[in-house]
Design a protein around this motif. Structure first.
Motif, PDB file in Angstrom:
ATOM      1  N   GLN A 153      32.478  33.514  37.073  1.00 57.45           N
ATOM      2  CA  GLN A 153      32.171  34.654  37.925  1.00 57.45           C
ATOM      3  C   GLN A 153      33.072  34.612  39.164  1.00 57.45           C
ATOM      4  O   GLN A 153      33.201  33.586  39.810  1.00 57.45           O
ATOM      5  N   THR A 154      33.681  35.734  39.462  1.00 58.72           N
ATOM      6  CA  THR A 154      34.592  35.802  40.595  1.00 58.72           C
ATOM      7  C   THR A 154      33.856  36.246  41.859  1.00 58.72           C
ATOM      8  O   THR A 154      32.723  36.745  41.799  1.00 58.72           O
ATOM      9  N   ILE A 155      34.506  36.046  43.003  1.00 62.19           N
ATOM     10  CA  ILE A 155      33.903  36.442  44.279  1.00 62.19           C
ATOM     11  C   ILE A 155      33.613  37.936  44.276  1.00 62.19           C
ATOM     12  O   ILE A 155      32.523  38.378  44.626  1.00 62.19           O
ATOM     13  N   VAL A 156      34.614  38.715  43.893  1.00 58.69           N
ATOM     14  CA  VAL A 156      34.438  40.155  43.711  1.00 58.69           C
ATOM     15  C   VAL A 156      34.330  40.397  42.216  1.00 58.69           C
ATOM     16  O   VAL A 156      35.299  40.183  41.474  1.00 58.69           O
ATOM     17  N   ALA A 185      52.197  30.459  41.069  1.00 64.64           N
ATOM     18  CA  ALA A 185      51.559  31.613  41.706  1.00 64.64           C
ATOM     19  C   ALA A 185      50.113  31.742  41.246  1.00 64.64           C
ATOM     20  O   ALA A 185      49.210  32.053  42.042  1.00 64.64           O
ATOM     21  N   VAL A 186      49.860  31.490  39.952  1.00 61.97           N
ATOM     22  CA  VAL A 186      48.490  31.536  39.436  1.00 61.97           C
ATOM     23  C   VAL A 186      47.637  30.462  40.112  1.00 61.97           C
ATOM     24  O   VAL A 186      46.500  30.719  40.543  1.00 61.97           O
ATOM     25  N   LEU A 187      48.189  29.266  40.231  1.00 60.88           N
ATOM     26  CA  LEU A 187      47.451  28.197  40.908  1.00 60.88           C
ATOM     27  C   LEU A 187      47.241  28.513  42.387  1.00 60.88           C
ATOM     28  O   LEU A 187      46.239  28.088  42.981  1.00 60.88           O
ATOM     29  N   GLY A 188      48.176  29.261  42.965  1.00 64.18           N
ATOM     30  CA  GLY A 188      47.990  29.686  44.351  1.00 64.18           C
ATOM     31  C   GLY A 188      46.765  30.570  44.503  1.00 64.18           C
ATOM     32  O   GLY A 188      46.022  30.457  45.495  1.00 64.18           O
ATOM     33  N   SER A 189      46.517  31.439  43.521  1.00 63.34           N
ATOM     34  CA  SER A 189      45.309  32.274  43.574  1.00 63.34           C
ATOM     35  C   SER A 189      44.054  31.429  43.414  1.00 63.34           C
ATOM     36  O   SER A 189      43.011  31.727  44.025  1.00 63.34           O
ATOM     37  N   VAL A 190      44.143  30.364  42.604  1.00 62.19           N
ATOM     38  CA  VAL A 190      42.995  29.465  42.438  1.00 62.19           C
ATOM     39  C   VAL A 190      42.708  28.745  43.755  1.00 62.19           C
ATOM     40  O   VAL A 190      41.544  28.632  44.183  1.00 62.19           O
ATOM     41  N   ALA A 191      43.762  28.266  44.414  1.00 59.10           N
ATOM     42  CA  ALA A 191      43.581  27.584  45.700  1.00 59.10           C
ATOM     43  C   ALA A 191      43.030  28.533  46.755  1.00 59.10           C
ATOM     44  O   ALA A 191      42.169  28.155  47.564  1.00 59.10           O
ATOM     45  N   ALA A 192      43.494  29.791  46.747  1.00 59.72           N
ATOM     46  CA  ALA A 192      42.984  30.778  47.699  1.00 59.72           C
ATOM     47  C   ALA A 192      41.501  31.035  47.472  1.00 59.72           C
ATOM     48  O   ALA A 192      40.714  31.165  48.423  1.00 59.72           O
ATOM     49  N   GLY A 193      41.099  31.097  46.213  1.00 61.79           N
ATOM     50  CA  GLY A 193      39.681  31.276  45.907  1.00 61.79           C
ATOM     51  C   GLY A 193      38.844  30.090  46.342  1.00 61.79           C
ATOM     52  O   GLY A 193      37.708  30.248  46.808  1.00 61.79           O
ATOM     53  N   LEU A 194      39.406  28.882  46.218  1.00 66.18           N
ATOM     54  CA  LEU A 194      38.695  27.680  46.648  1.00 66.18           C
ATOM     55  C   LEU A 194      38.483  27.681  48.153  1.00 66.18           C
ATOM     56  O   LEU A 194      37.408  27.301  48.649  1.00 66.18           O
ATOM     57  N   VAL A 195      39.496  28.122  48.899  1.00 59.26           N
ATOM     58  CA  VAL A 195      39.376  28.184  50.359  1.00 59.26           C
ATOM     59  C   VAL A 195      38.405  29.279  50.777  1.00 59.26           C
ATOM     60  O   VAL A 195      37.577  29.098  51.682  1.00 59.26           O
ATOM     61  N   ALA A 196      38.476  30.438  50.094  1.00 60.97           N
ATOM     62  CA  ALA A 196      37.636  31.572  50.467  1.00 60.97           C
ATOM     63  C   ALA A 196      36.168  31.330  50.159  1.00 60.97           C
ATOM     64  O   ALA A 196      35.285  31.696  50.951  1.00 60.97           O
ATOM     65  N   SER A 197      35.886  30.706  49.017  1.00 57.29           N
ATOM     66  CA  SER A 197      34.491  30.485  48.627  1.00 57.29           C
ATOM     67  C   SER A 197      34.389  29.224  47.776  1.00 57.29           C
ATOM     68  O   SER A 197      34.478  29.284  46.545  1.00 57.29           O
ATOM     69  N   PRO A 198      34.222  28.061  48.411  1.00 56.30           N
ATOM     70  CA  PRO A 198      34.127  26.810  47.648  1.00 56.30           C
ATOM     71  C   PRO A 198      32.984  26.813  46.643  1.00 56.30           C
ATOM     72  O   PRO A 198      33.116  26.237  45.553  1.00 56.30           O
ATOM     73  N   GLY A 199      31.878  27.456  46.970  1.00 50.53           N
ATOM     74  CA  GLY A 199      30.749  27.489  46.043  1.00 50.53           C
ATOM     75  C   GLY A 199      31.065  28.252  44.777  1.00 50.53           C
ATOM     76  O   GLY A 199      30.689  27.843  43.675  1.00 50.53           O
ATOM     77  N   ALA A 200      31.746  29.389  44.919  1.00 50.91           N
ATOM     78  CA  ALA A 200      32.113  30.179  43.747  1.00 50.91           C
ATOM     79  C   ALA A 200      33.216  29.509  42.948  1.00 50.91           C
ATOM     80  O   ALA A 200      33.287  29.651  41.723  1.00 50.91           O
ATOM     81  N   ALA A 201      34.093  28.756  43.629  1.00 57.52           N
ATOM     82  CA  ALA A 201      35.199  28.105  42.938  1.00 57.52           C
ATOM     83  C   ALA A 201      34.775  26.826  42.222  1.00 57.52           C
ATOM     84  O   ALA A 201      35.476  26.381  41.304  1.00 57.52           O
ATOM     85  N   MET A 202      33.665  26.236  42.613  1.00 63.11           N
ATOM     86  CA  MET A 202      33.177  25.023  41.953  1.00 63.11           C
ATOM     87  C   MET A 202      31.681  25.182  41.657  1.00 63.11           C
ATOM     88  O   MET A 202      30.837  24.502  42.247  1.00 63.11           O
ATOM     89  N   TRP A 234      40.366  35.346  40.096  1.00 64.07           N
ATOM     90  CA  TRP A 234      40.605  35.811  38.733  1.00 64.07           C
ATOM     91  C   TRP A 234      39.861  34.862  37.801  1.00 64.07           C
ATOM     92  O   TRP A 234      39.918  33.651  37.985  1.00 64.07           O
ATOM     93  N   PRO A 235      39.131  35.369  36.809  1.00 71.94           N
ATOM     94  CA  PRO A 235      38.295  34.493  35.973  1.00 71.94           C
ATOM     95  C   PRO A 235      39.108  33.509  35.141  1.00 71.94           C
ATOM     96  O   PRO A 235      39.626  33.843  34.073  1.00 71.94           O
ATOM     97  N   LEU A 236      39.217  32.288  35.634  1.00 72.21           N
ATOM     98  CA  LEU A 236      39.916  31.220  34.929  1.00 72.21           C
ATOM     99  C   LEU A 236      38.973  30.041  34.749  1.00 72.21           C
ATOM    100  O   LEU A 236      38.233  29.680  35.666  1.00 72.21           O
ATOM    101  N   THR A 237      38.994  29.434  33.574  1.00 66.33           N
ATOM    102  CA  THR A 237      38.145  28.288  33.288  1.00 66.33           C
ATOM    103  C   THR A 237      38.844  26.997  33.711  1.00 66.33           C
ATOM    104  O   THR A 237      40.064  26.974  33.900  1.00 66.33           O
ATOM    105  N   PRO A 238      38.094  25.897  33.866  1.00 64.29           N
ATOM    106  CA  PRO A 238      38.725  24.619  34.228  1.00 64.29           C
ATOM    107  C   PRO A 238      39.834  24.178  33.272  1.00 64.29           C
ATOM    108  O   PRO A 238      40.883  23.715  33.740  1.00 64.29           O
ATOM    109  N   PRO A 239      39.654  24.294  31.931  1.00 63.15           N
ATOM    110  CA  PRO A 239      40.766  23.901  31.053  1.00 63.15           C
ATOM    111  C   PRO A 239      42.035  24.722  31.280  1.00 63.15           C
ATOM    112  O   PRO A 239      43.143  24.186  31.180  1.00 63.15           O
ATOM    113  N   GLN A 240      41.893  26.012  31.577  1.00 66.94           N
ATOM    114  CA  GLN A 240      43.068  26.830  31.846  1.00 66.94           C
ATOM    115  C   GLN A 240      43.807  26.335  33.090  1.00 66.94           C
ATOM    116  O   GLN A 240      45.026  26.149  33.070  1.00 66.94           O
TER     117      GLN A 240
END
Length: 439
Positions: free
Chosen positions: A57-60, A157-174, A187-193
Protein backbone atom coordinates in the motif's frame (compact mmCIF):
# COMPACT_ATOMS: atom_id res chain seq x y z
CA UNK A 1 26.81 8.52 -9.78
CA UNK A 2 29.89 10.42 -10.65
CA UNK A 3 30.90 11.95 -13.89
CA UNK A 4 33.00 8.97 -14.93
CA UNK A 5 29.95 6.73 -15.10
CA UNK A 6 29.02 8.52 -18.29
CA UNK A 7 32.33 7.69 -19.93
CA UNK A 8 31.98 5.26 -22.79
CA UNK A 9 34.20 2.37 -23.69
CA UNK A 10 35.00 -0.86 -21.85
CA UNK A 11 37.91 -3.18 -22.44
CA UNK A 12 36.94 -5.68 -25.05
CA UNK A 13 34.19 -3.46 -26.40
CA UNK A 14 33.99 -0.29 -28.36
CA UNK A 15 32.93 3.16 -27.38
CA UNK A 16 29.66 4.56 -28.53
CA UNK A 17 29.93 8.23 -27.82
CA UNK A 18 31.84 9.43 -30.82
CA UNK A 19 31.49 9.01 -34.51
CA UNK A 20 32.04 5.45 -35.58
CA UNK A 21 33.73 5.00 -38.89
CA UNK A 22 33.82 1.22 -38.78
CA UNK A 23 32.32 -0.70 -41.60
CA UNK A 24 30.03 -3.65 -41.38
CA UNK A 25 30.17 -7.26 -42.38
CA UNK A 26 28.56 -8.12 -45.72
CA UNK A 27 24.82 -8.48 -45.23
CA UNK A 28 24.86 -7.01 -41.72
CA UNK A 29 23.10 -3.85 -40.66
CA UNK A 30 25.29 -0.75 -40.96
CA UNK A 31 26.84 0.16 -37.64
CA UNK A 32 25.42 3.42 -36.24
CA UNK A 33 27.61 6.46 -35.80
CA UNK A 34 26.73 6.61 -32.09
CA UNK A 35 24.07 5.61 -29.62
CA UNK A 36 21.36 8.30 -29.52
CA UNK A 37 20.49 9.68 -26.10
CA UNK A 38 16.88 8.72 -26.78
CA UNK A 39 17.92 5.08 -26.34
CA UNK A 40 18.28 5.83 -22.62
CA UNK A 41 14.70 7.08 -22.55
CA UNK A 42 13.51 3.91 -24.26
CA UNK A 43 15.37 1.79 -21.72
CA UNK A 44 13.86 3.78 -18.87
CA UNK A 45 10.37 3.17 -20.27
CA UNK A 46 11.08 -0.57 -20.43
CA UNK A 47 12.20 -0.47 -16.80
CA UNK A 48 8.99 1.36 -15.87
CA UNK A 49 6.90 -1.25 -17.68
CA UNK A 50 8.48 -4.10 -15.73
CA UNK A 51 7.95 -2.56 -12.29
CA UNK A 52 4.56 -4.23 -12.09
CA UNK A 53 1.26 -3.09 -10.65
CA UNK A 54 0.96 -5.20 -7.48
CA UNK A 55 2.74 -4.52 -4.22
CA UNK A 56 2.44 -2.74 -0.90
CA UNK A 57 0.00 0.00 0.00
CA UNK A 58 1.38 3.38 -1.00
CA UNK A 59 1.17 6.66 0.89
CA UNK A 60 -1.17 8.02 -1.77
CA UNK A 61 -3.41 5.13 -2.88
CA UNK A 62 -2.89 4.42 -6.58
CA UNK A 63 -5.64 2.49 -8.39
CA UNK A 64 -4.28 -0.63 -10.02
CA UNK A 65 -5.95 0.33 -13.28
CA UNK A 66 -3.99 3.61 -13.26
CA UNK A 67 -0.71 1.82 -12.59
CA UNK A 68 -1.40 -0.64 -15.41
CA UNK A 69 -2.22 2.24 -17.72
CA UNK A 70 1.10 3.90 -16.89
CA UNK A 71 3.17 0.71 -17.29
CA UNK A 72 1.50 -0.35 -20.55
CA UNK A 73 1.66 3.20 -21.87
CA UNK A 74 5.38 3.17 -21.11
CA UNK A 75 5.82 0.00 -23.17
CA UNK A 76 3.88 1.38 -26.14
CA UNK A 77 5.89 4.60 -25.95
CA UNK A 78 9.14 2.63 -25.75
CA UNK A 79 8.26 0.65 -28.87
CA UNK A 80 7.22 3.78 -30.75
CA UNK A 81 10.42 5.63 -29.83
CA UNK A 82 12.59 2.63 -30.71
CA UNK A 83 10.82 2.36 -34.06
CA UNK A 84 11.38 6.07 -34.69
CA UNK A 85 15.07 5.64 -33.90
CA UNK A 86 15.37 2.59 -36.13
CA UNK A 87 12.81 3.43 -38.78
CA UNK A 88 14.72 1.47 -41.44
CA UNK A 89 14.46 -1.65 -39.25
CA UNK A 90 18.18 -2.29 -39.20
CA UNK A 91 18.70 -5.22 -36.84
CA UNK A 92 21.66 -7.32 -35.81
CA UNK A 93 21.54 -11.11 -35.58
CA UNK A 94 21.12 -12.20 -31.96
CA UNK A 95 20.69 -15.73 -30.64
CA UNK A 96 19.26 -14.31 -27.42
CA UNK A 97 16.53 -12.35 -29.21
CA UNK A 98 15.86 -15.25 -31.59
CA UNK A 99 15.21 -17.57 -28.64
CA UNK A 100 13.02 -14.91 -27.02
CA UNK A 101 11.02 -14.74 -30.24
CA UNK A 102 10.57 -18.51 -30.21
CA UNK A 103 9.39 -18.22 -26.59
CA UNK A 104 6.87 -15.60 -27.71
CA UNK A 105 5.58 -17.93 -30.44
CA UNK A 106 5.26 -20.76 -27.92
CA UNK A 107 3.39 -18.41 -25.56
CA UNK A 108 0.94 -17.40 -28.28
CA UNK A 109 0.25 -21.06 -29.11
CA UNK A 110 -0.42 -21.93 -25.46
CA UNK A 111 -2.49 -18.78 -24.82
CA UNK A 112 -4.64 -19.11 -27.94
CA UNK A 113 -6.65 -21.88 -26.27
CA UNK A 114 -7.80 -19.32 -23.66
CA UNK A 115 -7.38 -21.69 -20.72
CA UNK A 116 -6.11 -18.68 -18.78
CA UNK A 117 -8.72 -16.30 -20.27
CA UNK A 118 -8.33 -13.37 -22.62
CA UNK A 119 -5.76 -11.89 -20.26
CA UNK A 120 -3.28 -14.41 -21.67
CA UNK A 121 -3.55 -12.86 -25.13
CA UNK A 122 -3.08 -9.41 -23.63
CA UNK A 123 0.11 -10.62 -21.93
CA UNK A 124 1.27 -12.09 -25.25
CA UNK A 125 0.77 -8.71 -26.90
CA UNK A 126 2.80 -7.12 -24.12
CA UNK A 127 5.57 -9.66 -24.57
CA UNK A 128 5.52 -9.06 -28.34
CA UNK A 129 6.00 -5.30 -27.86
CA UNK A 130 8.73 -5.99 -25.32
CA UNK A 131 10.65 -8.36 -27.60
CA UNK A 132 10.08 -6.10 -30.60
CA UNK A 133 11.56 -3.14 -28.74
CA UNK A 134 14.63 -5.19 -27.84
CA UNK A 135 15.05 -6.18 -31.50
CA UNK A 136 14.97 -2.51 -32.48
CA UNK A 137 17.48 -1.56 -29.77
CA UNK A 138 19.75 -4.48 -30.67
CA UNK A 139 21.20 -2.32 -33.42
CA UNK A 140 23.24 -0.55 -30.72
CA UNK A 141 24.47 -3.69 -28.95
CA UNK A 142 28.21 -3.71 -29.58
CA UNK A 143 29.88 -4.89 -26.38
CA UNK A 144 30.10 -1.36 -24.98
CA UNK A 145 28.95 -0.04 -21.59
CA UNK A 146 26.00 1.98 -22.89
CA UNK A 147 23.23 -0.27 -21.60
CA UNK A 148 25.07 -1.03 -18.36
CA UNK A 149 25.04 2.67 -17.55
CA UNK A 150 21.39 3.06 -18.56
CA UNK A 151 20.56 0.06 -16.35
CA UNK A 152 22.34 1.53 -13.32
CA UNK A 153 20.81 4.98 -13.77
CA UNK A 154 17.24 3.78 -14.19
CA UNK A 155 17.21 1.37 -11.26
CA UNK A 156 19.04 3.88 -9.09
CA UNK A 157 16.21 6.31 -9.84
CA UNK A 158 13.71 3.62 -8.79
CA UNK A 159 15.61 3.09 -5.55
CA UNK A 160 15.60 6.85 -5.07
CA UNK A 161 11.80 6.77 -5.01
CA UNK A 162 11.95 3.96 -2.44
CA UNK A 163 14.30 6.01 -0.25
CA UNK A 164 12.04 9.07 -0.61
CA UNK A 165 9.07 7.00 0.52
CA UNK A 166 11.05 5.74 3.51
CA UNK A 167 11.88 9.30 4.56
CA UNK A 168 8.33 10.56 3.96
CA UNK A 169 6.57 7.76 5.83
CA UNK A 170 8.70 5.13 7.61
CA UNK A 171 5.59 3.29 8.79
CA UNK A 172 4.21 2.89 5.28
CA UNK A 173 7.63 1.95 3.90
CA UNK A 174 8.20 -0.79 6.49
CA UNK A 175 4.70 -2.13 7.27
CA UNK A 176 3.91 -4.97 9.65
CA UNK A 177 2.16 -6.77 6.78
CA UNK A 178 5.61 -7.51 5.32
CA UNK A 179 7.24 -8.18 8.67
CA UNK A 180 8.85 -4.76 8.85
CA UNK A 181 10.67 -5.25 5.53
CA UNK A 182 11.20 -2.30 3.21
CA UNK A 183 8.57 -1.78 0.48
CA UNK A 184 7.79 0.96 -1.99
CA UNK A 185 5.68 3.66 -0.32
CA UNK A 186 5.42 5.91 -3.39
CA UNK A 187 5.16 3.18 -6.04
CA UNK A 188 3.96 -0.33 -5.06
CA UNK A 189 7.16 -2.36 -4.89
CA UNK A 190 7.67 -5.53 -2.87
CA UNK A 191 10.82 -6.30 -0.82
CA UNK A 192 12.11 -8.87 -3.35
CA UNK A 193 11.80 -6.30 -6.15
CA UNK A 194 13.72 -3.64 -4.23
CA UNK A 195 16.34 -6.18 -3.18
CA UNK A 196 16.78 -7.30 -6.79
CA UNK A 197 17.27 -3.76 -8.12
CA UNK A 198 19.72 -2.89 -5.36
CA UNK A 199 21.77 -6.06 -5.78
CA UNK A 200 22.06 -5.68 -9.55
CA UNK A 201 23.26 -2.07 -9.56
CA UNK A 202 25.63 -2.74 -6.65
CA UNK A 203 27.24 -5.60 -8.56
CA UNK A 204 27.53 -3.68 -11.82
CA UNK A 205 28.94 -0.59 -10.11
CA UNK A 206 31.55 -2.61 -8.23
CA UNK A 207 32.69 -4.13 -11.51
CA UNK A 208 32.89 -0.70 -13.15
CA UNK A 209 35.12 0.45 -10.27
CA UNK A 210 37.39 -2.57 -10.71
CA UNK A 211 37.58 -1.84 -14.41
CA UNK A 212 38.42 1.81 -13.65
CA UNK A 213 35.40 2.99 -15.59
CA UNK A 214 34.10 5.15 -12.76
CA UNK A 215 35.62 6.97 -9.81
CA UNK A 216 35.26 5.60 -6.30
CA UNK A 217 33.40 8.63 -4.95
CA UNK A 218 30.76 8.40 -7.67
CA UNK A 219 30.46 4.65 -7.15
CA UNK A 220 30.02 5.11 -3.39
CA UNK A 221 27.00 7.33 -4.07
CA UNK A 222 25.38 4.33 -5.75
CA UNK A 223 26.70 1.45 -3.65
CA UNK A 224 26.29 2.71 -0.08
CA UNK A 225 22.58 3.69 -0.15
CA UNK A 226 21.78 0.63 -2.27
CA UNK A 227 23.41 -1.61 0.34
CA UNK A 228 21.33 0.06 3.08
CA UNK A 229 18.12 -0.50 1.12
CA UNK A 230 19.09 -4.11 0.38
CA UNK A 231 19.68 -4.75 4.09
CA UNK A 232 16.29 -3.22 4.97
CA UNK A 233 14.49 -5.52 2.54
CA UNK A 234 15.87 -8.67 4.25
CA UNK A 235 15.88 -10.31 0.81
CA UNK A 236 17.98 -13.45 1.00
CA UNK A 237 17.80 -14.36 -2.68
CA UNK A 238 19.07 -10.96 -3.82
CA UNK A 239 21.87 -11.00 -1.24
CA UNK A 240 23.06 -14.47 -2.21
CA UNK A 241 22.75 -13.60 -5.90
CA UNK A 242 24.86 -10.49 -5.36
CA UNK A 243 27.66 -12.27 -3.49
CA UNK A 244 27.78 -15.37 -5.69
CA UNK A 245 27.42 -13.39 -8.90
CA UNK A 246 30.20 -10.99 -7.89
CA UNK A 247 32.44 -13.90 -6.86
CA UNK A 248 32.03 -15.51 -10.29
CA UNK A 249 32.45 -12.22 -12.14
CA UNK A 250 35.54 -11.13 -10.22
CA UNK A 251 36.92 -14.65 -10.49
CA UNK A 252 36.85 -14.27 -14.26
CA UNK A 253 39.11 -11.21 -13.92
CA UNK A 254 41.61 -12.52 -11.35
CA UNK A 255 44.17 -13.71 -13.89
CA UNK A 256 44.24 -10.41 -15.78
CA UNK A 257 43.41 -7.71 -13.21
CA UNK A 258 45.47 -6.83 -10.15
CA UNK A 259 42.59 -4.69 -8.86
CA UNK A 260 40.28 -7.72 -9.04
CA UNK A 261 42.79 -9.84 -7.11
CA UNK A 262 43.12 -7.21 -4.39
CA UNK A 263 39.37 -6.74 -4.11
CA UNK A 264 38.74 -10.48 -3.98
CA UNK A 265 41.33 -10.96 -1.24
CA UNK A 266 40.00 -8.11 0.89
CA UNK A 267 36.40 -9.22 0.33
CA UNK A 268 37.17 -12.74 1.56
CA UNK A 269 38.98 -11.41 4.63
CA UNK A 270 36.20 -8.96 5.49
CA UNK A 271 33.55 -11.65 4.99
CA UNK A 272 35.42 -14.03 7.31
CA UNK A 273 35.78 -11.36 10.01
CA UNK A 274 32.12 -10.33 9.70
CA UNK A 275 30.97 -13.95 9.90
CA UNK A 276 32.89 -14.42 13.15
CA UNK A 277 32.12 -11.06 14.77
CA UNK A 278 28.48 -10.71 13.75
CA UNK A 279 27.41 -14.32 13.46
CA UNK A 280 24.35 -13.91 15.69
CA UNK A 281 23.16 -10.72 14.01
CA UNK A 282 23.65 -12.18 10.54
CA UNK A 283 21.73 -15.31 11.47
CA UNK A 284 18.86 -13.23 12.85
CA UNK A 285 18.76 -11.12 9.70
CA UNK A 286 18.87 -14.19 7.49
CA UNK A 287 16.08 -16.06 9.32
CA UNK A 288 13.83 -12.95 9.50
CA UNK A 289 12.18 -14.31 12.64
CA UNK A 290 10.90 -17.43 10.87
CA UNK A 291 10.68 -20.85 12.42
CA UNK A 292 12.98 -23.60 11.21
CA UNK A 293 10.04 -25.37 9.52
CA UNK A 294 8.93 -22.24 7.70
CA UNK A 295 12.50 -21.60 6.62
CA UNK A 296 12.99 -25.16 5.37
CA UNK A 297 9.95 -25.01 3.07
CA UNK A 298 11.08 -21.62 1.71
CA UNK A 299 8.34 -19.56 3.35
CA UNK A 300 5.61 -21.83 2.03
CA UNK A 301 6.87 -21.89 -1.54
CA UNK A 302 7.56 -25.63 -1.45
CA UNK A 303 3.90 -26.38 -0.75
CA UNK A 304 2.79 -24.47 -3.84
CA UNK A 305 5.47 -26.17 -5.94
CA UNK A 306 4.40 -29.64 -4.80
CA UNK A 307 0.76 -28.89 -5.55
CA UNK A 308 1.61 -27.56 -9.01
CA UNK A 309 3.68 -30.61 -9.92
CA UNK A 310 1.01 -32.99 -8.58
CA UNK A 311 -1.82 -31.39 -10.55
CA UNK A 312 -3.05 -33.54 -13.47
CA UNK A 313 -2.18 -32.23 -16.94
CA UNK A 314 -2.95 -33.24 -20.49
CA UNK A 315 -0.14 -33.88 -22.96
CA UNK A 316 -0.84 -30.55 -24.61
CA UNK A 317 -0.65 -28.73 -21.26
CA UNK A 318 2.61 -30.46 -20.44
CA UNK A 319 4.17 -29.44 -23.74
CA UNK A 320 2.76 -25.91 -24.18
CA UNK A 321 1.34 -24.96 -20.77
CA UNK A 322 -1.93 -23.19 -20.05
CA UNK A 323 -0.98 -19.76 -21.39
CA UNK A 324 0.53 -16.65 -19.89
CA UNK A 325 -0.93 -15.73 -16.51
CA UNK A 326 -0.06 -13.93 -13.31
CA UNK A 327 2.56 -16.51 -12.25
CA UNK A 328 0.31 -18.03 -9.61
CA UNK A 329 -1.23 -21.45 -8.94
CA UNK A 330 -4.33 -21.94 -6.84
CA UNK A 331 -4.32 -18.25 -5.99
CA UNK A 332 -0.80 -18.40 -4.53
CA UNK A 333 2.36 -17.07 -6.18
CA UNK A 334 4.60 -19.72 -7.71
CA UNK A 335 7.85 -17.83 -6.99
CA UNK A 336 9.97 -20.05 -9.20
CA UNK A 337 10.79 -19.14 -12.76
CA UNK A 338 11.12 -22.70 -13.98
CA UNK A 339 7.83 -23.91 -12.49
CA UNK A 340 6.06 -20.74 -13.62
CA UNK A 341 7.29 -21.35 -17.16
CA UNK A 342 6.27 -25.01 -16.92
CA UNK A 343 2.79 -24.00 -15.80
CA UNK A 344 2.27 -21.33 -18.46
CA UNK A 345 4.52 -22.36 -21.38
CA UNK A 346 5.12 -26.04 -20.75
CA UNK A 347 8.21 -28.13 -21.36
CA UNK A 348 8.89 -26.27 -24.59
CA UNK A 349 9.04 -23.02 -22.65
CA UNK A 350 11.45 -24.55 -20.13
CA UNK A 351 13.69 -25.76 -22.96
CA UNK A 352 13.76 -22.28 -24.54
CA UNK A 353 14.50 -20.49 -21.26
CA UNK A 354 17.25 -23.00 -20.47
CA UNK A 355 18.66 -22.43 -23.95
CA UNK A 356 18.75 -18.67 -23.33
CA UNK A 357 20.74 -19.13 -20.11
CA UNK A 358 23.06 -21.72 -21.63
CA UNK A 359 23.73 -19.74 -24.81
CA UNK A 360 24.54 -16.54 -22.93
CA UNK A 361 26.63 -18.42 -20.37
CA UNK A 362 28.46 -20.38 -23.06
CA UNK A 363 29.30 -17.26 -25.05
CA UNK A 364 30.52 -15.53 -21.89
CA UNK A 365 32.80 -18.44 -21.01
CA UNK A 366 34.28 -18.53 -24.51
CA UNK A 367 35.18 -14.83 -24.49
CA UNK A 368 38.62 -13.73 -23.27
CA UNK A 369 38.75 -12.10 -19.82
CA UNK A 370 37.45 -8.54 -19.92
CA UNK A 371 35.19 -6.21 -17.99
CA UNK A 372 32.19 -6.65 -20.34
CA UNK A 373 32.51 -10.42 -19.92
CA UNK A 374 32.62 -10.05 -16.13
CA UNK A 375 29.51 -7.85 -16.11
CA UNK A 376 27.70 -10.36 -18.32
CA UNK A 377 28.71 -13.26 -16.06
CA UNK A 378 27.40 -11.37 -13.03
CA UNK A 379 24.01 -10.70 -14.66
CA UNK A 380 23.61 -14.23 -16.02
CA UNK A 381 24.57 -15.89 -12.74
CA UNK A 382 22.35 -13.56 -10.73
CA UNK A 383 19.32 -14.37 -12.90
CA UNK A 384 20.06 -18.10 -12.71
CA UNK A 385 20.28 -17.98 -8.89
CA UNK A 386 17.20 -15.80 -8.47
CA UNK A 387 15.17 -18.04 -10.78
CA UNK A 388 14.87 -20.59 -7.95
CA UNK A 389 12.73 -18.35 -5.74
CA UNK A 390 11.54 -15.65 -8.16
CA UNK A 391 9.41 -15.82 -11.31
CA UNK A 392 9.94 -13.80 -14.45
CA UNK A 393 12.22 -15.53 -16.94
CA UNK A 394 9.32 -16.50 -19.20
CA UNK A 395 7.66 -13.09 -19.55
CA UNK A 396 8.47 -9.39 -19.83
CA UNK A 397 10.29 -8.73 -16.56
CA UNK A 398 13.41 -7.12 -15.05
CA UNK A 399 15.16 -10.48 -15.37
CA UNK A 400 14.83 -10.40 -19.15
CA UNK A 401 16.16 -6.84 -19.09
CA UNK A 402 19.17 -8.04 -17.06
CA UNK A 403 19.80 -10.76 -19.63
CA UNK A 404 19.35 -8.25 -22.45
CA UNK A 405 22.13 -6.12 -20.92
CA UNK A 406 24.28 -9.26 -20.74
CA UNK A 407 23.55 -9.94 -24.42
CA UNK A 408 24.54 -6.37 -25.31
CA UNK A 409 27.86 -6.86 -23.50
CA UNK A 410 28.55 -10.13 -25.32
CA UNK A 411 27.65 -8.80 -28.76
CA UNK A 412 30.73 -8.59 -30.95
CA UNK A 413 31.45 -5.17 -32.45
CA UNK A 414 30.91 -4.93 -36.16
CA UNK A 415 34.09 -5.86 -37.97
CA UNK A 416 36.01 -3.18 -39.79
CA UNK A 417 35.98 -3.83 -43.52
CA UNK A 418 37.98 -1.89 -46.04
CA UNK A 419 35.86 -0.47 -48.81
CA UNK A 420 37.56 -1.30 -52.11
CA UNK A 421 38.28 1.58 -54.42
CA UNK A 422 36.31 1.49 -57.66
CA UNK A 423 38.33 -0.01 -60.45
CA UNK A 424 39.22 2.51 -63.14
CA UNK A 425 38.43 1.05 -66.56
CA UNK A 426 41.49 0.63 -68.72
CA UNK A 427 41.60 2.92 -71.70
CA UNK A 428 41.71 1.09 -75.01
CA UNK A 429 44.62 2.21 -77.21
CA UNK A 430 44.15 1.84 -80.96
CA UNK A 431 46.60 -0.43 -82.81
CA UNK A 432 47.94 2.37 -84.96
CA UNK A 433 48.82 4.30 -81.77
CA UNK A 434 50.53 1.24 -80.32
CA UNK A 435 52.62 0.84 -83.53
CA UNK A 436 53.60 4.49 -83.42
CA UNK A 437 54.78 4.16 -79.81
CA UNK A 438 56.92 1.16 -80.71
CA UNK A 439 58.42 3.02 -83.66
Amino acid sequence: MGGDLTRDGLPGGSGTSGTNTAGTQPGAAPRPAGTPKTVGIVWGLLVLNTLGSAGAQTIVPLPRSLIQLVTMGALVAAFALALALNVRLRIRPSAFLFLLTLLLVSSVISSARLESGFGALFRCARLALFVGTLWLLGRWWDGGPTFVRHHIRMYFAVLGSVAAGLVASPGAAMPDLYGGRLVGALWPLTPPQIGQYAAVIIGLTVLLVLGRRTDRAGAAVVIVPSLVLLALTHTRTATLGLFIGLALAIGSLILTSAAARRFFTWAVLCAAVAALAFNSALQTWFLRGQSQENFSNLTGRAKVWDALLAAPRTTSEQMFGVGLGDKSFGGLPIDNSWLAVYNEQGLIGIALVAAIILVLGGVALLRPPSLPRACAIFLISYCAIASYTEAGLGDASPYLLHLAVAASLLAAPAAVTHVPMPEVPRRRIPRWAQRSEVA
